[in-house]
Design a protein around this motif. Structure first.
Motif, PDB file in Angstrom:
ATOM      1  N   VAL A  31      37.124  39.769  43.938  1.00 62.88           N
ATOM      2  CA  VAL A  31      37.639  38.996  42.808  1.00 62.88           C
ATOM      3  C   VAL A  31      36.599  38.862  41.684  1.00 62.88           C
ATOM      4  CG1 VAL A  31      37.006  36.685  43.635  1.00 62.88           C
ATOM      5  CG2 VAL A  31      39.049  36.984  42.207  1.00 62.88           C
ATOM      6  N   LEU A  32      35.329  39.086  42.020  1.00 65.20           N
ATOM      7  CA  LEU A  32      34.256  39.056  41.018  1.00 65.20           C
ATOM      8  C   LEU A  32      33.773  40.478  40.704  1.00 65.20           C
ATOM      9  CD1 LEU A  32      32.177  35.974  42.245  1.00 65.20           C
ATOM     10  CD2 LEU A  32      33.928  36.066  40.455  1.00 65.20           C
ATOM     11  N   ILE A  37      28.333  35.440  44.643  1.00 64.11           N
ATOM     12  CA  ILE A  37      27.957  34.106  44.157  1.00 64.11           C
ATOM     13  C   ILE A  37      26.468  34.124  43.823  1.00 64.11           C
ATOM     14  CG2 ILE A  37      27.789  31.653  44.747  1.00 64.11           C
ATOM     15  CD1 ILE A  37      30.723  32.769  44.493  1.00 64.11           C
ATOM     16  N   GLY A  38      25.695  34.789  44.650  1.00 65.39           N
ATOM     17  CA  GLY A  38      24.253  34.888  44.442  1.00 65.39           C
ATOM     18  C   GLY A  38      23.881  35.588  43.144  1.00 65.39           C
ATOM     19  N   GLY A 138      35.441  32.797  42.716  1.00 60.74           N
ATOM     20  CA  GLY A 138      34.956  33.489  43.909  1.00 60.74           C
ATOM     21  C   GLY A 138      35.059  32.632  45.151  1.00 60.74           C
ATOM     22  N   LEU A 139      34.705  31.365  45.023  1.00 65.27           N
ATOM     23  CA  LEU A 139      34.763  30.448  46.165  1.00 65.27           C
ATOM     24  C   LEU A 139      36.203  30.166  46.577  1.00 65.27           C
ATOM     25  CD1 LEU A 139      31.971  27.915  45.150  1.00 65.27           C
ATOM     26  CD2 LEU A 139      31.829  29.696  46.913  1.00 65.27           C
ATOM     27  N   GLN A 140      37.062  29.871  45.602  1.00 65.79           N
ATOM     28  CA  GLN A 140      38.459  29.548  45.916  1.00 65.79           C
ATOM     29  C   GLN A 140      39.170  30.706  46.604  1.00 65.79           C
ATOM     30  OE1 GLN A 140      39.748  28.454  41.935  1.00 65.79           O
ATOM     31  NE2 GLN A 140      39.850  26.294  42.510  1.00 65.79           N
ATOM     32  N   GLU A 141      38.863  31.913  46.192  1.00 63.82           N
ATOM     33  CA  GLU A 141      39.546  33.082  46.735  1.00 63.82           C
ATOM     34  C   GLU A 141      38.987  33.538  48.086  1.00 63.82           C
ATOM     35  OE1 GLU A 141      42.309  34.709  45.476  1.00 63.82           O
ATOM     36  OE2 GLU A 141      42.369  32.933  44.203  1.00 63.82           O
TER      37      GLU A 141
END
Length: 169
Positions: A31-32, A37-38, A138-141
């Motif tokens: 998704v990113l 995230i890093g 990113g977290l939600q997915e």
């Protein structure tokens, strides 16, 4: 304006990252567009580092980021750097410290624009929140167990507008 608002933004990221497992922090996310995230966190952190380095020499150059892979792959290391950034911001004596911003949009010319520490911090707040919105996606997915604060990744002006809309109804 106090530096508290600036450290609050950094703390938001730290508090969220503390919920992640180290492997999740550096995991490539579709998704990113394959970034992690890093990687978004590294980008954010290095902008703060550039500003804090710039205050020592009087010139801020956001293009001179180190692109330190430890920041995008080592969650504990990154959390310690975020804590250091909070402390450094809190210790700035003159928020109006004059600085020059190095701008180089092509290889032919470099320009220096007059600015100051507080103006650059305002920019970094907005820049951080923009990346927080991406981190949120990113977290939600990918990580449904992460407790994401309601306003994480939402601009302060949007939060204020939403609150005003609720009061008017």
């Amino acid at each position: 304006m106090k530096s508290v608002i600036f450290t609050e933004v950094v703390k938001q990221l730290s508090n969220l990252l503390k919920q992640l497992k180290p492997n999740d922090y550096s995991k490539s996310l579709d998704v990113l567009n394959g970034s992690s995230i890093g990687q978004h966190t590294r980008h954010i952190v290095e902008f703060y580092q550039c500003l804090l380095k710039g205050i020592l020499g009087g010139i801020v150059d956001y293009d001179a980021r180190e692109r330190n892979l430890m920041l995008e792959n080592d969650l504990n290391y990154t959390l310690s750097i975020l804590k250091l950034i909070e402390t450094q911001i809190e210790n700035i004596k003159n928020l109006n410290e004059p600085l020059l911003l190095s701008v180089n949009y092509n290889s032919d010319s470099q320009h220096f624009i007059e600015t100051n520490f507080i103006r650059e911090m305002v920019y970094l707040v907005e820049h951080s929140i923009h990346h927080y919105a991406l981190i949120r996606i990113g977290l939600q997915e990918n990580f449904d167990k992460i407790d994401i604060p309601k306003n994480f990744g939402v601009a302060y002006s949007t939060v204020k507008h939403r609150q005003e809309m609720v009061v008017e109804i």
